[in-house]
Design a protein around this motif. Structure first.
Motif, mmCIF file in Angstrom:
data_model
loop_
_atom_site.group_PDB
_atom_site.id
_atom_site.type_symbol
_atom_site.label_atom_id
_atom_site.label_comp_id
_atom_site.label_asym_id
_atom_site.label_seq_id
_atom_site.Cartn_x
_atom_site.Cartn_y
_atom_site.Cartn_z
ATOM 1 N N SER A 191 0.673 -1.160 0.155
ATOM 2 C CA SER A 191 0.053 0.035 0.038
ATOM 3 C C SER A 191 1.080 1.649 -0.235
ATOM 4 N N GLY A 192 1.822 1.269 1.102
ATOM 5 C CA GLY A 192 2.595 2.239 0.997
ATOM 6 C C GLY A 192 3.654 2.982 -0.672
ATOM 7 N N THR A 193 4.145 1.600 -1.008
ATOM 8 C CA THR A 193 4.843 2.312 -2.507
ATOM 9 C C THR A 193 3.636 2.371 -3.761
ATOM 10 N N PHE A 194 2.991 1.240 -3.581
ATOM 11 C CA PHE A 194 2.067 1.331 -4.754
ATOM 12 C C PHE A 194 0.769 2.508 -4.445
ATOM 13 N N SER A 195 0.276 2.486 -3.527
ATOM 14 C CA SER A 195 -0.888 3.520 -3.533
ATOM 15 C C SER A 195 -0.010 5.112 -4.046
ATOM 16 N N TYR A 230 4.682 8.398 6.288
ATOM 17 C CA TYR A 230 5.854 7.994 6.354
ATOM 18 C C TYR A 230 7.020 8.069 6.891
ATOM 19 N N TRP A 231 7.729 8.620 7.976
ATOM 20 C CA TRP A 231 8.562 8.994 9.020
ATOM 21 C C TRP A 231 7.476 8.830 10.066
ATOM 22 N N MET A 232 6.125 8.172 10.043
ATOM 23 C CA MET A 232 5.457 8.042 11.575
ATOM 24 C C MET A 232 6.056 6.285 11.339
ATOM 25 N N PHE A 233 6.026 5.555 9.915
ATOM 26 C CA PHE A 233 6.144 4.194 9.447
ATOM 27 C C PHE A 233 7.449 4.150 9.697
ATOM 28 N N PHE A 234 8.639 4.910 9.208
ATOM 29 C CA PHE A 234 9.725 4.925 9.554
ATOM 30 C C PHE A 234 10.188 4.935 10.850
ATOM 31 N N GLY A 250 10.584 -5.458 26.025
ATOM 32 C CA GLY A 250 10.780 -5.770 24.552
ATOM 33 C C GLY A 250 9.366 -6.251 23.819
ATOM 34 N N MET A 251 8.236 -6.240 24.360
ATOM 35 C CA MET A 251 6.407 -6.443 24.254
ATOM 36 C C MET A 251 6.730 -5.061 24.865
ATOM 37 N N THR A 252 6.242 -3.984 25.144
ATOM 38 C CA THR A 252 6.719 -2.535 25.558
ATOM 39 C C THR A 252 6.653 -2.041 24.123
ATOM 40 N N LEU A 253 7.931 -1.707 24.186
ATOM 41 C CA LEU A 253 8.290 -1.538 22.346
ATOM 42 C C LEU A 253 7.645 -1.761 20.771
ATOM 43 N N TRP A 254 7.550 -3.074 21.298
ATOM 44 C CA TRP A 254 6.465 -3.630 20.308
ATOM 45 C C TRP A 254 4.950 -3.117 19.966
ATOM 46 N N LEU A 255 4.933 -2.998 21.118
ATOM 47 C CA LEU A 255 3.079 -2.370 21.307
ATOM 48 C C LEU A 255 3.034 -0.758 21.083
ATOM 49 N N VAL A 256 4.216 -0.075 21.605
ATOM 50 C CA VAL A 256 4.400 1.368 21.101
ATOM 51 C C VAL A 256 4.661 1.065 19.350
ATOM 52 N N SER A 257 5.355 0.647 19.171
ATOM 53 C CA SER A 257 5.641 0.304 17.725
ATOM 54 C C SER A 257 4.160 0.307 17.116
ATOM 55 N N MET A 258 3.940 -0.544 16.986
ATOM 56 C CA MET A 258 2.822 -0.700 16.156
ATOM 57 C C MET A 258 1.737 0.485 16.677
ATOM 58 N N ALA A 259 1.094 0.981 17.873
ATOM 59 C CA ALA A 259 0.085 2.311 17.789
ATOM 60 C C ALA A 259 1.382 3.149 16.669
ATOM 61 N N ILE A 260 2.783 3.971 16.824
ATOM 62 C CA ILE A 260 2.643 4.671 15.765
ATOM 63 C C ILE A 260 2.374 4.017 14.386
ATOM 64 N N PHE A 261 2.525 2.701 14.125
ATOM 65 C CA PHE A 261 2.502 2.160 12.816
ATOM 66 C C PHE A 261 1.155 2.690 12.347
ATOM 67 N N ILE A 262 0.045 2.202 13.231
ATOM 68 C CA ILE A 262 -1.477 2.227 12.711
ATOM 69 C C ILE A 262 -1.938 4.169 12.986
ATOM 70 N N ALA A 263 -1.255 4.889 13.721
ATOM 71 C CA ALA A 263 -1.236 6.141 13.046
ATOM 72 C C ALA A 263 -1.109 6.458 11.661
ATOM 73 N N SER A 264 0.130 6.322 11.345
ATOM 74 C CA SER A 264 0.423 6.158 10.124
ATOM 75 C C SER A 264 0.264 5.716 9.275
ATOM 76 N N SER A 265 -0.689 4.112 9.115
ATOM 77 C CA SER A 265 -1.672 3.727 8.496
ATOM 78 C C SER A 265 -3.283 4.623 7.931
ATOM 79 N N LEU A 266 -3.600 5.106 9.278
ATOM 80 C CA LEU A 266 -4.835 5.986 8.612
ATOM 81 C C LEU A 266 -4.594 6.760 8.342
ATOM 82 N N LEU A 267 -3.413 7.925 8.394
ATOM 83 C CA LEU A 267 -3.482 9.194 7.713
ATOM 84 C C LEU A 267 -2.421 8.536 6.484
ATOM 85 N N GLY A 268 -1.844 7.305 6.001
ATOM 86 C CA GLY A 268 -2.121 7.070 4.208
ATOM 87 C C GLY A 268 -3.345 6.583 3.839
#
Length: 606
Positions: A112-116, A139-143, A183-201
């Protein structure tokens, strides 16, 4: 959209493109040009893909030769592989992070990120996305989320280790095991930022398709790629917030003493104070995203396949309206089938039968797509370049993977193979391999548009055939291992004598996996080498009809010099003839969308 609004968009974009000089930072790093952002997504996705595939090769070696010492384990895993023997906690962590990276950071963002980003403005005739700033921000939130996920690998107690689904209580109790801590805390933080990135996109993609189509580009003239990206974005907006809520509630259970997902927990005989929660609630929240996620990954790949296949069969896509209807039907049905992941969670059998019905129903639009692809190929003038081969490969794995979905979608049959390697084989074929084939097809097809050069076709053939043979070599035997009862996520099966005779099958699977991993190095070499030294491309190398090939080869911010092309026909006028038998354009078996209708020509009723 009115002509006035179009003129305003045109003028604004022209001002933006020509009235300030771009620096290195504004052009290559904090770019607001959709074409550059698509490249950023692609390169980041490929880097994450290398990490994800490397992890799978490590744990496949552990499964094939359990307890063996490998120097590479000690080199890469350090204290988690003393004397080169993989620690059981690290095995589960590798499985967890591999799944997370491949599903979210490679397939979701990579496709989605690349081809959309690359195709939506170019194929609908827009200067750029509706909001270049939000696009850059997504993109920068995804990064950022990618970096956090990779950094979690270096936490002292180890990365997240509860399977990629992160079920509580392993994920909700920091003291449960090493992989339940930081490690689990970082996973959850990472996914929260990823979801925000996906919604903006996703919001950006939806607004761009609705508001910024060029004159004449009605919804029924949109290429199927755009339909797929548009509907994928809608599914993302509907389902991703539910996963965000699950992640936030999990963070509260971990850090603030709440009990959303925990109840009656004993650790070493000690009763913890949690009560009243339910881990099954988490399953509902997770799979409400988790099943639509399959189609968030698959639909862009299917859209790319539609475009590549029609172009290289030199035929109109068969059943355009049926294809659009099937995309919409899949989108709707994908949101009401999540319970088939939970048949053995104690679900009411009547509810199980409802989810069985809706799950089997989704086979109908999926079959429509498969049959329409096959009919498009039938009697076509096939150009078997690497992009076309990967598209045909996608149809193959989509069908073979989908057939086993009928077994897993039936509540009575699923009980026997639930959480075995049968499930792993099914979803890797239908979601993982099919989506990767779509990603590869898209890269080979639009590489000239992105980098102004051609990829090496012969290396592409090597990449396809080795990958295709090895993909079936890995996942076909897994069905039989699963039917024999071998559970997934176990780091070795030596405690179960009845599985001893399956050791050779695991070795075979791992050898195929290692060869497949090596084949991806061929692709990487081809990709990087062609970027700098590939043969320069011509304006329209595939003789394609869609608008992106009318834009100049040299990228400009705004896509077209002067006026945006207007659209007069749908995207699939291949091999179209006039009543006298001549092609619409002399000696040319394609008619770009911006070519007006000929006096004697009828617009195809698709």
């Amino acid at each position: 959209m009115s002509a006035t609004a179009h003129a305003h968009v045109d003028d604004h974009a022209h001002d933006h493109g020509h009235h300030h000089k771009e620096t290195f930072v504004t052009k290559y790093i904090f770019s607001q040009d959709h074409k550059m952002i698509s490249k950023q997504y692609l390169v980041t996705g490929l880097i994450m893909g290398i990490i994800g595939i490397a992890m799978s090769l490590l744990f496949r070696m552990q499964l094939a030769w359990p307890g063996e010492s490998f120097p590479i384990f000690e080199a890469l895993l350090g204290k988690w592989a003393p004397d080169g023997v993989m620690d059981a906690n690290m095995y589960l962590a590798l499985v967890t992070i591999h799944g997370t990276i491949m599903v979210f950071f490679v397939l979701t963002a990579g496709l989605s990120g690349t081809f959309s980003n690359l195709l939506i403005p170019l194929q609908i005739g827009a200067r750029d996305m509706a909001s270049g700033f939000l696009n850059m921000l997504s993109y920068w939130m995804f990064f950022t989320s990618s970096v956090i996920m990779v950094l979690s690998l270096f936490v002292e107690a180890g990365p997240a280790a509860a399977g990629w689904t992160i079920y509580p209580p392993l994920s909700a109790l920091p003291m449960a095991q090493p992989g339940s801590g930081m490690g689990m805390t970082l996973w959850l933080v990472s996914m929260a930022i990823f979801i925000a990135s996906s919604l903006l996109g996703s919001l950006n993609y939806i607004v761009t398709v609705i508001n910024l189509r060029t004159k004449g580009m009605s919804m029924t003239r949109l290429p199927l790629t755009i339909w797929a990206f548009f509907v994928t974005a809608i599914i993302g907006v509907v389902s991703f917030p539910v996963l965000l809520s699950a992640a936030l509630l999990l963070i509260m259970d971990r850090s603030f003493g709440t009990s959303f997902f925990l109840s009656d927990i004993f650790i070493q005989g000690e009763v913890l104070h949690y009560q009243g929660g339910s881990p099954v609630l988490y399953e509902h929240l997770f799979w409400f995203l988790g099943h639509p996620e399959v189609y968030i990954v698959l639909l862009p790949a299917l859209g790319i396949t539609s475009e590549v296949m029609s172009t290289n069969a030199r035929k109109p896509i068969f059943g355009y309206r049926a294809m659009v209807a099937s995309i919409l039907a899949i989108a709707f049905l994908s949101t009401i089938v999540w319970g088939h992941h939970m048949f053995i969670s104690g679900m009411n059998p009547f509810l199980g039968s409802v989810f069985t019905f809706t799950t089997l129903l989704i086979a109908i639009p999926s079959a429509v797509k498969a049959f329409n692809y096959i009919t498009t190929l039938w009697k076509g003038n096939l150009q078997l370049n690497p992009a076309m081969l990967f598209s045909i490969g996608l149809v193959s794995t989509f069908i073979t993977g989908g057939l086993t979905g009928i077994i897993l979608g039936d509540s009575t049959l699923d009980i026997n193979v639930h959480d075995t390697y049968f499930v792993v084989a099914h979803f890797h074929l239908v979601m993982g391999i099919s989506a990767l084939y779509g990603l590869f097809a898209g890269v080979y097809h639009w590489f000239p548009k992105m980098y102004k050069r051609m990829m090496n076709k012969n290396l592409g053939y090597v990449h396809f055939w080795v990958t295709a043979i090895c993909a079936y070599g890995v996942f076909f035997p897994m069905h039989f291992v699963g039917m024999a009862g071998v559970p997934r996520r176990y780091y070795e099966n030596t405690a179960f004598p009845m599985f001893d005779e399956l050791t050779d099958v695991n070795v075979l699977i791992t050898i195929f996996a290692l060869i497949a991993g090596a084949a991806q190095l061929v692709f990487l070499y081809n990709f990087i080498h062609s970027m700098f030294y590939g043969k320069p491309t011509e304006q329209n190398p595939w003789k394609s009809n869609t608008l992106e090939w009318t834009a100049p080869i040299e990228h400009i911010h705004g896509n077209w010099e002067g006026e945006i092309p207007h659209v007069h026909r749908w995207a699939y006028d291949y091999s179209k003839t006039l009543p006298n038998g001549d092609y619409v354009i002399k000696d040319q078996d394609f008619v770009p969308q911006n070519v007006p209708l000929h006096n004697e020509e009828e617009e195809l009723q698709h």
